[in-house]
Each structure stands twice: as C-alpha cells, then as structure tokens.
Design an enzyme around this catalytic site. Sequence first.
Site, PDB file in Angstrom:
ATOM      1  N   GLY A 113       0.702  -1.288  -0.037  1.00  0.00           N
ATOM      2  CA  GLY A 113       0.120   0.017  -0.123  1.00  0.00           C
ATOM      3  C   GLY A 113       0.841   1.440  -0.183  1.00  0.00           C
ATOM      4  CB  SER A 140      -2.158  -2.720  -2.077  1.00  0.00           C
ATOM      5  OG  SER A 140      -2.916  -2.146  -0.765  1.00  0.00           O
ATOM      6  CD  GLN A 166      -4.924  -6.253  -0.276  1.00  0.00           C
ATOM      7  OE1 GLN A 166      -4.281  -5.087  -0.661  1.00  0.00           O
ATOM      8  NE2 GLN A 166      -5.415  -6.516   0.918  1.00  0.00           N
ATOM      9  CE  LYS A 282      -0.031 -10.718   1.260  1.00  0.00           C
ATOM     10  NZ  LYS A 282       0.030  -9.654   2.172  1.00  0.00           N
ATOM     11  CB  SER A 304       1.690 -14.495   4.042  1.00  0.00           C
ATOM     12  OG  SER A 304       2.083 -13.086   4.306  1.00  0.00           O
ATOM     13  CG  HIS A 306       0.980  -8.123   6.432  1.00  0.00           C
ATOM     14  ND1 HIS A 306      -0.123  -8.427   5.803  1.00  0.00           N
ATOM     15  CD2 HIS A 306       1.360  -6.977   6.377  1.00  0.00           C
ATOM     16  CE1 HIS A 306      -0.394  -7.219   5.455  1.00  0.00           C
ATOM     17  NE2 HIS A 306       0.346  -6.222   5.618  1.00  0.00           N
TER      18      HIS A 306
END
Length: 419
Positions: A113, A140, A166, A282, A304, A306
Amino acid sequence: MSASDGDEASGGRPPYSQYQLDLYSNAIIAGNKPIATTDPNKLEDAARKAMSPEGFNYVFGGAGEQSTMAANRLAFRQWKLIPRFLRPTVPRDLRIDLFGKTYDTPVLMAPVGVQSAYHPDAERGVASACADLGVPFICSTASSQNLEDVFSPESSDAAKGPRWFQLYWPLDDEITASILGRAKSVGCEVLVVTLDTFTMAWRPLDLDAGYLPFATGTGNAIGFNDPVFRRKFAERFDGDTPEDNVVMASRYWTSEAFSGHAHKWEDVQTLRKLWDGPIVLKGILSVEDALMAARNGVDGIVVSNHGGRQLDGAVPSLEMLPEIVDAVGGRLTVLFDSGIRTGADMMKALALGAQAVLVGRPVIYGLGVAGTEGARHVLAGLLADLDQSMGLAGVQTVKELNRSILRKVNYGGDVKSSL
Ligand SMILES: Cc1cc2nc3c(=O)[nH]c(=O)nc-3n(C[C@H](O)[C@H](O)[C@H](O)COP(=O)(O)O)c2cc1C
Ligand SMILES: O=C(O)C(=O)c1ccccc1
C-alpha cells in the site's frame, strides 16, 4: 541453448539471467555501475538514505520487537540447497501455471500500500516495471493511486502486464461489490483477500513517528474514488465529497476496510458471488485455517505473516509451509511470502511446495532508491539470481524443485533483524 528457447521460456524476452551479463557489460563497456546495489543488505541501507524517514520506516518496520521479521530470515537460513551436476539445466524455464494460466516466472509483486509515500512513481511505476518483466502486479486496496489510473493504458505500461487485485475487505457488501467490479473492469485476473490486517498492528517505528498515512488520506485512493463509497459518504456528510472532508472520509473508509473481527468464514460465500474468478486468501499460517480455506471453496492461499508486520511473535511462514502444502496442496494453490530476499530463498520456498512466491520490501526499496527503474532493477536482479541459482543447483524447470534438493541444518547463523 538457442536464443529462441530462452525467448519462449521468458515470454519473448531474453532469459532472465541475461540481466547479469547486461550489468557486467554496462560496467566494462560503458563504465556504468548498477542503478542500485545488487546486494540485499546494502539495498536496505541505500533505501534508508534515499527515502524520507517516515516512508523508509513504514516499509522497513515490523510489528513489536520485529522478532517475526528476524525469524522469517532465520527460517530461510536453516534450509540449505544440495546442488546436482552433469544434468541438463538449459534452456532454463521459469514458467508456471496458476489457475489455468501460464505465467513467465514463479514470482509475483506482493501487494504493497501507499507507494507514493516511497517515491512519486508509486504504483504506476512498480506495476510498469512488473509488466516489463512478466511479473504479475498485485494491486493493493490501499494504493496511493486510483485503480483505473494504475492500469490506464495512457498513463503507464502497467496495462500490458498480468495484474491481480488485493482486497482489504469492506464491511459493506455494496462497496465491496463496486470495488471488485472495478478490479474486474481494469483486467485483474485473481482476487487476493488479505485476512491478517483487519486492524493495524503495534508498529513502534510508526507509533514513535506518529505516522499513519491512510488516516490522512494517502492510500485511500481506491476507496475515495469508488462511486458507491462516494454516494454513501455524501449521504452521511451533507453532500460532501471525500475531498471536502478528508479526515472524516479517511475515518469512514478505514472503518470499512479495517473493520476488526467483522467477517466470518461463511462470508467467503459472499465474495464468491461478487467475484467471478479465482479467490486466494492471504495470511494463512495454520494447517487448520488452510483446511478451512479449502472447505470454504477458495482456490488458493498465501502462506504469509505479512512480512512480520502484523502479529509479532508469529511463526515464520516458511516454517509452516511444508505442513500446509501436505494438508491442502492437492486441493488449493499454495503461494508464499515473508522474508524472500534472494533467488536461493525463492528456490527454497518453491522446493517446500509453494507454487509461486511474492516479494515485498526489496522491490519497494528499489522504488525508493531510483523510482520505476530502481524497482525494475531489483526485480530483474532477483529473477536473474533465481535463474542462475537454479542452474547452479542443477535444476532446469520450476517443477523439478522439490524437497530432495533441501537439507535442514541447525546453524542458521546470525542475521540482521530485517534481512
Ligand atoms: C510497506 C508495506 C505495505 C504493505 N501493504 C500491504 C497491503 O496493502 N496489502 C497486503 O495484503 N499486504 C501488504 N503488505 C504485505 C506484503 O504484501 C507482503 O506480505 C510482505 O511484504 C512480504 O514480506 P517481505 O516484505 O519480507 O517480502 C505490505 C508490506 C509492506 C512492506
Ligand atoms: O502496512 C501494511 O502492511 C499494510 O498492509 C497496509 C495497510 C493499510 C494501508 C497501507 C498498508
């Protein structure tokens, strides 16, 4: 190897390893150094110098004491590759199939982002660099540039490349439907729904700097430009547009997209109705949630944490990857991210069963150092490194990567916290 073999396997462009030769010939013939360092450790330092302190810290920072961020790197260090020789390794073929489509590489650009906070080239620049290299750009929801602008054929080359979307999942289904319809219209092929960031984590670097970009409007472009969001905002705020009242609009938007524990597994059915195409969840870190994802009918997951930015103390995603692949690999497409910094890292994740990997921070550091060209340089370097490393390990195609080329050792070595 004939040139045409290489060209075919990398979507009509030269083999990815050609980038290494290009860098050497630029240096030897023209005396030019690379636009940014090729050393992942030094890249982070270069980005620290080039970027604004808030921008750099936002990208660099992890949650808490950054222990998950460090663990992500240690997890990679604990797997070593076992090379094989006197086997065919050229022409190398990096292509993979995902959801019935062939992609040129097993690498995707992770959704990141607020990219205007790192360089004015922002999302359009990174997406163009990705398109040039055949790397899918995952746009994003928190982009600083509007969705239609990022992929506008007039304003960037991004529209030439593969693109995914996303979602930070709004509470309001009507807003979600509108955003997903727009993502479809600009050609996004796959929907990635991020589960682990329904609320912001405890991030000391940002807290100490008082830096929260989307609270003041940066990173809200997709929400603010959404017609349904605009209509609902006007209804609540006396006919105002988000531009008239950025603070309240940011508050309304973040309460929609970062809405606490509001969604449940059953709500995945709603996404199914709103999105005609593959859906990937995700942020999966447990076998149980991977099984829930399969039961609830999604097409794939991204294992993930993140990049260590959410739950500090969370397990490295690489540690969980083999178990998750064993549990759901036959039913779901399993993608991976968090901590990838080199071609060898990519090979390890692919050998442990990921079908493709996402890369986040390194490309953004390239963007910070040298804009679109810098992002392209970092990505081209990672792909060349992957290509070369596969060859050095005696591997010709991505499919050949399996656990037989790996050995787990118990001496990971020291790592800098972030690398
Ligand atoms: C600055 C920054 C912003 C991010 N923004 C998003 C986002 O908007 N949506 C999302 O799903 N993940 C986001 N992520 C997480 C990445 O998609 C990815 O999971 C993570 O960066 C992978 O770890 P790595 O940076 O070690 O490669 C962000 C990561 C960073 C570093
Ligand atoms: O910072 C992040 O990791 C992230 O996912 C995000 C969330 C909202 C806006 C910008 C980035």
